[in-house]
Scaffold this motif. Structure first.
Motif, short mmCIF file in Angstrom:
data_model
loop_
_atom_site.label_atom_id
_atom_site.label_comp_id
_atom_site.label_asym_id
_atom_site.label_seq_id
_atom_site.Cartn_x
_atom_site.Cartn_y
_atom_site.Cartn_z
N LEU A 102 6.76 0.57 -3.22
CA LEU A 102 7.62 0.17 -2.11
C LEU A 102 8.71 1.21 -1.85
CD1 LEU A 102 8.30 -3.47 -3.40
CD2 LEU A 102 6.44 -2.76 -1.87
N SER A 118 2.39 2.64 4.74
CA SER A 118 1.93 3.03 3.40
C SER A 118 0.63 3.81 3.51
CB SER A 118 1.75 1.79 2.53
OG SER A 118 0.83 0.89 3.12
N GLN A 156 3.11 -3.04 -7.20
CA GLN A 156 3.73 -2.81 -5.90
C GLN A 156 4.32 -1.40 -5.83
OE1 GLN A 156 6.36 -6.03 -4.64
NE2 GLN A 156 5.29 -7.46 -6.01
N ASN A 191 -2.98 -5.17 -0.08
CA ASN A 191 -2.19 -5.30 1.15
C ASN A 191 -1.44 -4.00 1.37
OD1 ASN A 191 -2.59 -8.16 2.02
ND2 ASN A 191 -1.73 -8.56 -0.01
N ASP A 208 4.12 -1.01 0.72
CA ASP A 208 4.90 -1.33 1.91
C ASP A 208 6.07 -0.35 2.03
OD1 ASP A 208 5.73 -2.59 4.21
OD2 ASP A 208 6.39 -4.44 3.23
N ASN A 209 6.60 -0.25 3.25
CA ASN A 209 7.81 0.53 3.52
C ASN A 209 7.67 1.96 3.02
OD1 ASN A 209 10.34 1.20 4.37
ND2 ASN A 209 11.44 -0.09 2.90
N MET A 228 0.96 -2.08 4.14
CA MET A 228 1.78 -2.34 5.32
C MET A 228 2.86 -1.27 5.42
SD MET A 228 2.24 -6.50 4.89
CE MET A 228 2.98 -6.32 3.26
N GLY A 229 3.57 -1.26 6.56
CA GLY A 229 4.76 -0.45 6.70
C GLY A 229 4.58 1.02 6.43
#
Length: 288
Positions: free
Chosen positions: A221, A275, A219, A270, A246-247, A272-273
């Motif tokens: 993040l 990335s 991950q 995945n 993400d984020n 998201m946000g």
């Protein structure tokens, strides 16, 4: 309170298995720093106990630490917790466990000792690296045993969490390693090449020093930027890990061989946000 002078909280003449345990049910605190050596065999803090090292003593532990009470680390972040210095033959494997989140400024491992983390451990001292060897005898730090969940947060000042002189293992199921300092950090490859769960978070660039693999989850993040340095980062043999970004997580790759295929090489991805993945090939390249 514990003050000046050398203090040994077990019989120094004890022989194997030497199961002396210093049990803390109330308030135990050091009242002055750097005034003699403080030596423990096994150290247990019960649910009603408090281990207070605000002043910044450097305890020497040759056994297991169990904390179900209150653990207060040093103010200023320069104290050390030293394992394996006095009884290496009696205590080649020391565990850190308990229900309490534990913060330490630095771990220093001596005489080939193996320290096994079975709790949530935050290394956040004003030091670099955060986990170091006390002498060149190949000490080991293992995060998790495959049964008990274990979390290691590397947040110490400076770029290096675990020194290269320490053998570092983080592949057992249920363990997670976080590089979570809000600044640049180096992500070292574990000695056996694999992380089970690896999470990069917080501002700054997290730079791979060598190729490594993931067994379960990777991950990126919370504004972390991962720079793979052109090294291969992907699944460990026989594993099908996932990648989550993400984020504002960002992956910068130094891969220069074209065409670029199957990148990132994770079965499940995945993003998201906001990335992003950035290719620094320096020219045109087909990506698939």
């Amino acid at each position: 309170g514990i003050g000046r002078g050398n203090m040994t909280f077990y019989d120094p003449a004890c022989t194997a298995p030497c199961n002396a345990t210093f049990l803390i049910n109330g308030d135990f605190r050091f009242i002055i720093s750097a005034q003699g050596r403080k030596r423990f065999r096994h150290l247990t803090i019960t649910s009603t106990g408090t281990f207070n090292n605000t002043v910044g003593e450097d305890p020497e532990i040759d056994g297991n630490v169990t904390c179900d009470g209150s653990w207060i680390n040093c103010t200023g972040g320069a104290c050390e917790y030293r394992f394996g210095r006095n009884l290496p033959a009696i205590s080649p494997l020391d565990t850190i466990r308990g229900t309490t989140l534990m913060q330490v400024s630095r771990l220093r491992l001596f005489n080939g000792v193996t320290v096994l983390n079975l709790t949530t451990l935050i290394v956040n001292g004003n030091v670099n690296p955060g986990i170091v060897a006390g002498n060149p005898t190949n000490p080991k730090f293992i995060n998790g045993d495959g049964t008990t969940p274990a979390n290691l947060y590397l947040e110490n000042k400076g770029t290096d969490g675990v020194a290269l002189a320490v053998e570092f293992y983080a592949a057992n199921p249920g363990n997670t390693v976080y590089y979570s300092r809000n600044n640049n950090q180096n992500v070292r490859a574990p000695t056996d090449g694999c992380y089970y769960n690896l999470i990069l978070k917080g501002s700054g660039t997290k730079t791979a020093l060598a190729p490594f693999g993931i067994k379960n989850s990777f991950q990126i993040l919370e504004n972390a930027v991962f720079n793979d340095g052109g090294f291969a980062i992907g699944p460990c043999a026989g594993s099908t890990p996932s990648l989550l970004m993400d984020n504002n997580g960002q992956w910068i790759t130094g891969i220069t061989t074209c065409p670029i295929t199957n990148f990132p090489p994770f079965p499940t991805i995945n993003m998201m946000g906001n990335s992003t993945i950035q290719f620094n090939n320096g020219g045109g390249c087909d990506i698939s």
